[in-house]
Design a protein around this motif. Structure first.
Motif, PDB file in Angstrom:
ATOM      1  N   SER A 205       0.838  -1.203   0.000  1.00  0.00           N
ATOM      2  CA  SER A 205       0.000   0.000   0.000  1.00  0.00           C
ATOM      3  C   SER A 205       0.869   1.248   0.000  1.00  0.00           C
ATOM      4  O   SER A 205       1.750   1.394   0.850  1.00  0.00           O
ATOM      5  N   ILE A 206       0.610   2.149  -0.943  1.00  0.00           N
ATOM      6  CA  ILE A 206       1.373   3.391  -1.050  1.00  0.00           C
ATOM      7  C   ILE A 206       0.576   4.527  -0.422  1.00  0.00           C
ATOM      8  O   ILE A 206      -0.577   4.776  -0.802  1.00  0.00           O
ATOM      9  N   PHE A 207       1.208   5.232   0.516  1.00  0.00           N
ATOM     10  CA  PHE A 207       0.584   6.340   1.233  1.00  0.00           C
ATOM     11  C   PHE A 207       1.243   7.666   0.848  1.00  0.00           C
ATOM     12  O   PHE A 207       2.470   7.734   0.700  1.00  0.00           O
ATOM     13  N   ASP A 208       0.412   8.690   0.728  1.00  0.00           N
ATOM     14  CA  ASP A 208       0.875  10.067   0.565  1.00  0.00           C
ATOM     15  C   ASP A 208       1.028  10.663   1.965  1.00  0.00           C
ATOM     16  O   ASP A 208       0.038  10.955   2.640  1.00  0.00           O
ATOM     17  N   LEU A 209       2.264  10.837   2.400  1.00  0.00           N
ATOM     18  CA  LEU A 209       2.506  11.308   3.767  1.00  0.00           C
ATOM     19  C   LEU A 209       2.271  12.803   3.930  1.00  0.00           C
ATOM     20  O   LEU A 209       2.396  13.322   5.040  1.00  0.00           O
ATOM     21  N   ASN A 210       1.920  13.488   2.841  1.00  0.00           N
ATOM     22  CA  ASN A 210       1.510  14.886   2.962  1.00  0.00           C
ATOM     23  C   ASN A 210       0.059  15.004   3.421  1.00  0.00           C
ATOM     24  O   ASN A 210      -0.405  16.112   3.705  1.00  0.00           O
ATOM     25  N   LYS A 211      -0.643  13.885   3.489  1.00  0.00           N
ATOM     26  CA  LYS A 211      -2.065  13.897   3.837  1.00  0.00           C
ATOM     27  C   LYS A 211      -2.308  12.950   5.008  1.00  0.00           C
ATOM     28  O   LYS A 211      -2.594  11.757   4.800  1.00  0.00           O
ATOM     29  N   PRO A 212      -2.197  13.439   6.234  1.00  0.00           N
ATOM     30  CA  PRO A 212      -2.433  12.584   7.407  1.00  0.00           C
ATOM     31  C   PRO A 212      -3.827  11.969   7.389  1.00  0.00           C
ATOM     32  O   PRO A 212      -4.786  12.557   6.885  1.00  0.00           O
ATOM     33  N   GLU A 213      -3.921  10.779   7.955  1.00  0.00           N
ATOM     34  CA  GLU A 213      -5.172  10.029   8.054  1.00  0.00           C
ATOM     35  C   GLU A 213      -5.874   9.873   6.707  1.00  0.00           C
ATOM     36  O   GLU A 213      -7.106   9.883   6.605  1.00  0.00           O
ATOM     37  N   SER A 214      -5.063   9.708   5.655  1.00  0.00           N
ATOM     38  CA  SER A 214      -5.613   9.424   4.328  1.00  0.00           C
ATOM     39  C   SER A 214      -5.420   7.952   4.000  1.00  0.00           C
ATOM     40  O   SER A 214      -4.563   7.267   4.572  1.00  0.00           O
ATOM     41  N   ASP A 215      -6.228   7.445   3.074  1.00  0.00           N
ATOM     42  CA  ASP A 215      -6.132   6.063   2.635  1.00  0.00           C
ATOM     43  C   ASP A 215      -4.998   5.909   1.625  1.00  0.00           C
ATOM     44  O   ASP A 215      -4.526   6.889   1.043  1.00  0.00           O
ATOM     45  N   PRO A 216      -4.570   4.669   1.364  1.00  0.00           N
ATOM     46  CA  PRO A 216      -3.561   4.455   0.319  1.00  0.00           C
ATOM     47  C   PRO A 216      -4.047   4.969  -1.025  1.00  0.00           C
ATOM     48  O   PRO A 216      -5.247   4.968  -1.322  1.00  0.00           O
ATOM     49  N   VAL A 217      -3.091   5.378  -1.875  1.00  0.00           N
ATOM     50  CA  VAL A 217      -3.432   5.866  -3.211  1.00  0.00           C
ATOM     51  C   VAL A 217      -3.216   4.791  -4.266  1.00  0.00           C
ATOM     52  O   VAL A 217      -3.753   4.891  -5.377  1.00  0.00           O
ATOM     53  N   HIS A 218      -2.426   3.771  -3.953  1.00  0.00           N
ATOM     54  CA  HIS A 218      -2.217   2.631  -4.846  1.00  0.00           C
ATOM     55  C   HIS A 218      -1.978   1.387  -3.987  1.00  0.00           C
ATOM     56  O   HIS A 218      -1.510   1.491  -2.850  1.00  0.00           O
ATOM     57  N   GLU A 219      -2.282   0.230  -4.566  1.00  0.00           N
ATOM     58  CA  GLU A 219      -1.952  -1.046  -3.920  1.00  0.00           C
ATOM     59  C   GLU A 219      -1.513  -2.047  -4.986  1.00  0.00           C
ATOM     60  O   GLU A 219      -2.068  -2.062  -6.099  1.00  0.00           O
ATOM     61  N   TYR A 220      -0.543  -2.870  -4.620  1.00  0.00           N
ATOM     62  CA  TYR A 220      -0.035  -3.889  -5.531  1.00  0.00           C
ATOM     63  C   TYR A 220       0.040  -5.219  -4.783  1.00  0.00           C
ATOM     64  O   TYR A 220       0.220  -5.257  -3.564  1.00  0.00           O
ATOM     65  N   ALA A 221      -0.088  -6.311  -5.524  1.00  0.00           N
ATOM     66  CA  ALA A 221      -0.142  -7.640  -4.931  1.00  0.00           C
ATOM     67  C   ALA A 221       1.247  -8.272  -4.937  1.00  0.00           C
ATOM     68  O   ALA A 221       1.870  -8.421  -5.996  1.00  0.00           O
ATOM     69  N   TYR A 222       1.694  -8.644  -3.747  1.00  0.00           N
ATOM     70  CA  TYR A 222       3.006  -9.264  -3.561  1.00  0.00           C
ATOM     71  C   TYR A 222       2.806 -10.739  -3.233  1.00  0.00           C
ATOM     72  O   TYR A 222       2.150 -11.074  -2.234  1.00  0.00           O
ATOM     73  N   PRO A 223       3.372 -11.678  -4.028  1.00  0.00           N
ATOM     74  CA  PRO A 223       3.171 -13.099  -3.762  1.00  0.00           C
ATOM     75  C   PRO A 223       4.156 -13.630  -2.721  1.00  0.00           C
ATOM     76  O   PRO A 223       5.369 -13.550  -2.883  1.00  0.00           O
ATOM     77  N   LEU A 224       3.632 -14.191  -1.665  1.00  0.00           N
ATOM     78  CA  LEU A 224       4.469 -14.809  -0.638  1.00  0.00           C
ATOM     79  C   LEU A 224       4.908 -16.204  -1.063  1.00  0.00           C
ATOM     80  O   LEU A 224       4.160 -16.924  -1.733  1.00  0.00           O
ATOM     81  N   ASP A 225       6.111 -16.590  -0.645  1.00  0.00           N
ATOM     82  CA  ASP A 225       6.509 -17.979  -0.781  1.00  0.00           C
ATOM     83  C   ASP A 225       5.657 -18.841   0.157  1.00  0.00           C
ATOM     84  O   ASP A 225       5.181 -18.351   1.196  1.00  0.00           O
ATOM     85  N   PRO A 226       5.476 -20.115  -0.156  1.00  0.00           N
ATOM     86  CA  PRO A 226       4.754 -20.997   0.780  1.00  0.00           C
ATOM     87  C   PRO A 226       5.578 -21.249   2.029  1.00  0.00           C
ATOM     88  O   PRO A 226       6.810 -21.113   2.010  1.00  0.00           O
ATOM     89  N   PRO A 227       4.950 -21.604   3.141  1.00  0.00           N
ATOM     90  CA  PRO A 227       5.680 -21.923   4.371  1.00  0.00           C
ATOM     91  C   PRO A 227       6.561 -23.151   4.196  1.00  0.00           C
ATOM     92  O   PRO A 227       6.432 -23.902   3.228  1.00  0.00           O
ATOM     93  N   MET A 228       7.456 -23.359   5.155  1.00  0.00           N
ATOM     94  CA  MET A 228       8.311 -24.535   5.139  1.00  0.00           C
ATOM     95  C   MET A 228       7.465 -25.805   5.126  1.00  0.00           C
ATOM     96  O   MET A 228       6.486 -25.917   5.871  1.00  0.00           O
ATOM     97  N   LYS A 229       7.850 -26.754   4.280  1.00  0.00           N
ATOM     98  CA  LYS A 229       7.094 -27.993   4.155  1.00  0.00           C
ATOM     99  C   LYS A 229       7.436 -28.966   5.283  1.00  0.00           C
ATOM    100  O   LYS A 229       8.564 -29.024   5.758  1.00  0.00           O
ATOM    101  N   GLY A 230       6.428 -29.709   5.688  1.00  0.00           N
ATOM    102  CA  GLY A 230       6.642 -30.764   6.664  1.00  0.00           C
ATOM    103  C   GLY A 230       6.926 -30.301   8.070  1.00  0.00           C
ATOM    104  O   GLY A 230       7.407 -31.077   8.900  1.00  0.00           O
TER     105      GLY A 230
END
Length: 366
Positions: A205-230
């Motif tokens: 989530s990208i925030f504009d820090l010039n605007k306190p208490e504002s929502d993100p202006v963009h969001e991008y999806a980051y793929p996590l690796d799977p947890p350790m197997k077994g």
């Protein structure tokens, strides 16, 4: 010297060398170590500001072992040795009234310098709190002066706020990382996917820090690796981000198990071509292109519960330094570790983002 796993991206015709990360030193502080009267522990974030030649740390202590706090410090690197971590100032986080922050909702997990001068001619800092989902407290960002007084804040947007079991951040898996991309432009991520987003993708989530208490202006999806197997109860999450000058990122993922095993991996993240998923109700059904990542180093469990990561100064060799720190969870007998790496990077991919560069292009119209 420990040479870590390299990943070389190859095409049919050529092979492009990725940056190589090499461990060159490690400093352990015992669990009973103290800094200016505060117990060392829970160190979940670290940052370096070259313009001020200053370091910042944050503890995830919620007031049980001292105040909710950060530190200004001197991480002393001499040649290829990490010789000491000396704290210059304890920063008890407080409100403008002077009232100290205390309670489960103040769970510091990452800290970054904002080098633009404040009224007193000093940088400010921004830190991320996970909140406490089980008790209804949402994640938040707090901007503070070097005296640790809260100046501004950003509460997680509605879709990231915990509402029980249907949506929002998971308990103890919320805001864990901050990257500064440009002047007053921050990227923030939860450790694990939001409840409504399934098991794979975390929102950047990208925030504009010039605007306190504002929502993100963009969001991008980051793929996590799977947890350790077994491994019983294995989980994996995104624990830190670093903004780079060419628009890419460094990311750190941590896997852990119910038997206290950890595994740490560092990636180079490519943002180009990723879909802006802002406004998408769920990331569980696809229909978007996530960011791309390349494994640079698989540290395994060699350093423990690493949570903080930053780029430090250039080393005498001319290589970029990278520093990781561990969170010992205030466990007796478990040290707080600081680990120094050099990045062998002939193509110059790992260059810190200019935190004073104009950020309009990153923010876009909003």
């Amino acid at each position: 010297m420990l040479h870590l796993t390299l990943v070389v991206a190859a095409t049919a015709a050529t092979a492009v060398a990725q940056p190589e990360i090499r461990q060159i030193d490690k400093l352990d502080l015992p669990s009973d170590h103290s800094w200016l009267g505060t117990q060392v522990g829970g160190i979940s974030g670290i940052d370096f500001e070259p313009g001020w030649n200053s370091w910042a740390l944050i503890s995830d202590d919620k007031g049980n072992h001292g105040p909710v706090r950060g530190y200004l410090a001197d991480v002393q690197i001499n040649g290829d040795r990490l010789t000491n971590v000396e704290v210059n100032l304890v920063m008890p986080m407080c409100w403008g009234t002077g009232e100290l922050m205390k309670g489960p909702q103040y769970d510091g997990e990452s800290i970054r310098f904002l080098p633009h001068r404040d009224y007193f001619g000093e940088p400010t800092l921004i830190w991320a709190s996970e909140g406490a989902a089980q008790q209804g407290y949402p994640p938040r960002l707090y901007e503070v002066c070097t005296g640790a007084t809260r100046m501004d804040s950003w509460t997680a947007p509605e879709w990231q706020r915990p509402d029980g079991r249907r949506s929002g951040a998971k308990n103890n898996r919320a805001y864990e990382s901050i990257a500064i991309l440009a002047d007053r432009v921050a990227m923030v991520a939860t450790e694990e996917p939001l409840i409504q987003d399934g098991d794979t993708f975390v929102r950047l989530s990208i925030f504009d820090l010039n605007k306190p208490e504002s929502d993100p202006v963009h969001e991008y999806a980051y793929p996590l690796d799977p947890p350790m197997k077994g491994e019983p109860g294995a989980q994996n999450g995104l624990v830190e981000l670093i903004g780079l000058a060419d628009g890419r990122l460094l990311s750190m993922e941590r896997s852990w198990t119910m038997t206290a095993k950890q595994s740490i991996r560092i990636f180079l993240v490519e943002m180009e071509g990723a879909t802006d998923v802002l406004g998408q109700d769920s990331l569980n059904s696809g229909g978007f292109t996530g960011v791309q990542k390349t494994l640079l180093a698989d540290l395994g469990g060699s350093i423990g519960n690493a949570e903080g990561m930053c780029l430090g100064p250039k080393l005498e060799s001319g290589h970029q330094s990278l520093i990781l720190c561990t969170d010992n969870n205030f466990a007796p007998g478990i040290p707080t570790s600081f680990v120094l790496y050099e990045i062998v990077d002939p193509e110059g991919k790992v260059v810190p983002a200019d935190r004073l560069a104009p950020g309009e292009a990153l923010l876009g119209a909003h």
